[in-house]
Design a protein around this motif. Structure first.
Motif: not given
Length: 273
Positions: A174-175, A179-180, A244-246, A270-271
């Protein structure tokens, strides 16, 4: 001709009704999905309830389609018989019906596999399409509009079952941070569809603890499908509170379930670097 239809199928078990309203078409259909086990050479009958929620009578065409899911989980419907289609085994009560305003009709379908039917899952859709169209005029254009609802049917031969295996993991690209989403690649080595379920808990880079559950798209036999792990809302938070954001990396563990089976799961997401 291949058609991409209006897929008004409620995927979550907590919802029990499909509905569509398109000016000249206003109906409720239940159940939204039928799953049954049948034996070759025997008949299996089911009832679909169609309610006309408008004060005016509604006219409907009833027919069957083959269908498939694309990689994004959107459904494609087919009028023509697809390879190995089981629609020739299917009988429907009638092709057209009229329902009085605010009335309900019980509509019967029957699946009759032959005695030598192979061990497989029969999948098809019962399409309920409005015959009363209305004209819509966006800008200078004017065209007729009607609605339809699809009831998806899974009829598994006795003994067929799903066999799900996690074969990979990733994070959606996701941008924005919201969205991730952690995602599993799940393969079905069985001969019937399956849906991943389970209760999972994750701890991210900030020490934040989050609960997750897999989305419930069906995974068809022989298919590898990406299944997102969705954050479960905090029951104590306001309804309109953002999720919440991860903070990656995050380690998620717990139990994955399908078809009465349970498998322990633990992985770190992980990203991509």
């Amino acid at each position: 001709m291949k058609k991409i239809g209006l897929w008004l199928i409620v995927m979550h078990a907590m919802l029990a009704v499909s509905a569509a309203s398109a000016q000249g078409f206003s109906a409720l259909v239940t159940p939204p999905r039928i799953e049954l086990t049948i034996k070759p050479g025997q008949d299996a009958r089911q009832v679909i309830e169609i309610t006309q929620v408008s004060n005016q009578p509604g006219r409907f065409r009833i027919y069957t389609n083959d269908w498939q899911l694309n990689a994004q989980g959107a459904v494609q419907f087919f009028d023509e018989l697809q390879p190995n289609s089981c629609r020739p085994w299917v009988a429907i009560e009638r092709r057209e019906l009229t329902i009085a305003g605010n009335a309900k009709v019980r509509f019967r379908i029957q699946v009759s596999p032959p005695a030598d039917a192979p061990a497989k899952e029969c999948r098809f859709a019962v399409m309920i399409e409005g015959l009363d169209t209305s004209r819509v005029s966006p800008g200078s254009m004017s065209f007729p509009v009607s609605g339809r609802i699809a009831v998806i049917v899974y009829a598994g031969m006795d003994g067929t079952k799903a066999k799900l295996n996690v074969v990979g993991q990733s994070v959606t690209a996701g941008l924005e941070a919201k969205d991730r989403i952690p995602m599993l690649s799940v393969k079905n080595d069985g001969d019937a569809h399956g849906r991943l379920a389970g209760l999972l808990t994750g701890t991210d880079a900030r020490g934040q603890r989050l609960d997750f559950s897999p989305n419930t798209l069906p995974i068809l036999p022989g298919e590898i499908r990406n299944v997102m792990l969705l954050i479960s809302p905090d029951p104590n938070a306001p309804i309109d509170a953002p999720l919440p954001l991860i903070a990656y990396p995050i380690t998620i563990k717990g139990n994955l379930e399908w078809g009465g089976k349970t498998q322990a799961f633990e992985a770190t997401f992980d990203l991509a670097k």
